[in-house]
Design an enzyme around this catalytic site. Structure first.
Site, PDB file in Angstrom:
ATOM      1  CG  ASP A 127      -2.305   0.611   0.831  1.00 24.18           C
ATOM      2  OD1 ASP A 127      -2.318   1.772   0.389  1.00 24.18           O
ATOM      3  OD2 ASP A 127      -3.335  -0.066   0.963  1.00 24.18           O
ATOM      4  CG  HIS A 194      -4.377   2.201  -2.100  1.00 20.17           C
ATOM      5  ND1 HIS A 194      -4.410   3.021  -0.996  1.00 20.17           N
ATOM      6  CD2 HIS A 194      -5.655   2.126  -2.549  1.00 20.17           C
ATOM      7  CE1 HIS A 194      -5.669   3.398  -0.768  1.00 20.17           C
ATOM      8  NE2 HIS A 194      -6.440   2.880  -1.706  1.00 20.17           N
ATOM      9  CD  GLU A 258     -10.034   4.038  -1.437  1.00 20.91           C
ATOM     10  OE1 GLU A 258     -10.965   4.477  -0.747  1.00 20.91           O
ATOM     11  OE2 GLU A 258      -8.973   3.612  -0.929  1.00 20.91           O
TER      12      GLU A 258
END
Ligand code: ACM
Ligand code: ZN
Length: 480
Positions: A127, A194, A258
């Site tokens: 991440d 990420h 995202e």
């Protein structure tokens, strides 16, 4: 009283007042290759226990049932259980990136999960805030990407560097540990979003080539993988090649949530990829990239899993990818299942356990019907997720996860809602010792279902200020 089991068996005959079997009652096992992989039959008669199962997980699950019955009141004569799960995928996700949790902690969680017949460990390994898996070909991913100089999640300055990663030897150890408990490990290697920690190690992976450092706070960051760069895409295939060789399971999770479009919008290489492939927009750019990676994984004998955002490009083929639904306002997962796709249900408002019990009380997690958002067709199973931005100790991690994860275990086995909440919580209380200090201490019962005033307080203090209209609506919709 009904036997205090989690999950509750599909079919169970018993008589409440029947005599107890001695603690050392003999157990005989009959091999029945015709039974399903995870199915078992368990009977007690004349002071003995008889288990019938196929070679696979069924026997292990019969043992867990025996262990639970022994822990909660003892085994009685005349039991007649015919058991099998509704869903083949019954998972839990742990984020080892935002805060690092190592092999000893994971083993305790795996032990706990196995006792309740969960069978998938989704291991979030990369991440923005840390790259946590050793990749031999690219050592800087962990030498640089696994360390950050501080942590400031939720505005709390922890005042010290944070790091950690799993060597490939440790990864194998965890995978073996899981296999012995009939749990399949699913590594998650996030892309294209990420991705800051990876770019910190190898700046050419980003669209700008600029140096950066792993992130210290929660959030969504613009530094995504440059999907227009052949070198960057090849790099990720190399990484996945090592991942495929390391993990014995059939799935590899490739993220897809995202991913901001800002860097792609300013990148010539990304523009060239869009032109070459005739892609209309950035959602299609992500979709085409996910499809390319999924095809690569398929050649290696693996199936890709991606978060539901990847559906926005409109091009995922149900044969190539499994979708994990967490937040899908446009209901794209329902379309996907209608096209024959498979979906894993991890609804943000019910199965995200990093949020306080005030936002997601145990009852709310328990009553969730996995068919509610997507429809009954095409649901592969359920998964409870624990992100660790705000989880700074293993004790807190355990309390956030348990007992809420038991609601997922229950639903994953039963499918549609079945037993009453009162029966379920009675069983949770009885089985509490199975999650004692040495395993995964759970939250005390008086905090499982806070009243509305306490809920509002917990949620307001968690979000540190006014709640969004959406969160408030969800809270009020689920008021008891
Ligand atoms: C997610 O919670 N971003 C999958
Ligand atoms: Zn680019």
């Amino acid at each position: 009283m009904k036997p205090l089991l989690i999950p509750y068996p599909k079919q169970i005959g018993f008589s409440a007042g029947a005599p107890l079997l001695p603690a050392d009652a003999p157990v005989t096992f009959t091999y029945a290759p015709g039974l399903g992989e995870e199915a078992y039959v368990l009977k007690t008669a004349n002071g003995a226990v008889n288990v019938t199962a196929s070679a696979g997980a069924g026997r292990f699950y019969a043992e867990q049932t025996l262990m639970q019955l022994s822990a909660a009141g003892g085994l009685r004569e005349g039991l007649d259980i015919h058991d099998a799960p509704a869903f083949s995928y019954r998972g839990f996700m742990i984020d080892c990136c935002r805060h690092f949790y190592g092999v000893p902690e994971l083993k305790r969680l795996i032990d706990a999960a196995a006792r309740f017949k969960l069978n998938r460990f989704h291991w979030h390994l990369t991440d923005d805030q840390g790259w946590r898996i050793e990749i031999k070909k690219y050592p800087l991913l962990t030498e640089v990407g696994s360390k950050r100089s501080g942590s400031r999640f939720g505005g709390v300055n922890e005042g010290k560097p944070h790091g950690g990663f799993f060597t490939q030897t440790e990864i194998r150890e965890v995978a073996d540990y899981c296999a012995a408990r009939h749990i399949e490990v699913i590594p998650e290697i996030e892309m294209p979003g990420h991705f800051t920690a990876a770019i910190s190690a190898y700046p050419f992976l980003g669209c700008t080539g600029e140096p950066m450092e792993p992130v210290q706070k929660e959030g969504i960051y613009p530094n995504v993988l440059c999907v227009g760069s052949d070198e960057a895409v090849s790099f990720m295939k190399d990484v996945l090649g090592e991942v495929c060789a390391l993990f014995p399971g059939r799935y590899v999770h490739i993220g897809g949530d995202e991913a901001p479009r800002k860097r792609w919008q300013a990148c010539e290489k990304c523009a060239a990829r869009m032109k070459r492939l005739g892609l209309a927009d950035y959602d299609a750019l992500q979709g085409s990239f996910i499809e390319e990676i999924a095809a690569f994984l398929r050649e290696k004998g693996k199936t890709a899993i991606t978060w539901n955002e990847s559906l926005r490009g409109g091009c995922l083929s149900p044969e190539n990818v499994i979708v994990q639904r967490w937040m899908d306002r446009d209901n794209l997962c329902a379309d996907f299942t209608k096209r024959g796709g498979s979906v894993i249900e991890s609804d943000f408002y019910h199965y995200y356990f990093d949020y306080p019990y005030g936002m997601t009380p145990l009852r709310k997690a328990f009553t969730y019907d996995p068919a509610e958002k997507t429809g009954a067709q095409g649901i592969l199973g359920v998964e409870g997720a624990l992100w660790t931005e705000y989880v700074r100790s293993f004790h807190d991690l355990c309390q956030k996860l348990f007992p809420r994860l038991l609601a997922v275990a229950e639903r994953g086995w039963s499918g549609a809602p079945g037993r009453s909440y009162a029966d379920f919580t009675a069983a949770v209380q009885a089985l509490l010792p199975l999650l004692g200090e040495g395993v995964a201490p759970m939250l005390p019962p008086d905090r499982w279902d806070p009243g509305m005033r306490r809920r509002l307080k917990e949620v307001a203090s968690f979000f540190k200020g006014p709640l969004s209209a959406d969160t408030l609506r969800q809270l009020l919709e689920n008021r008891e």
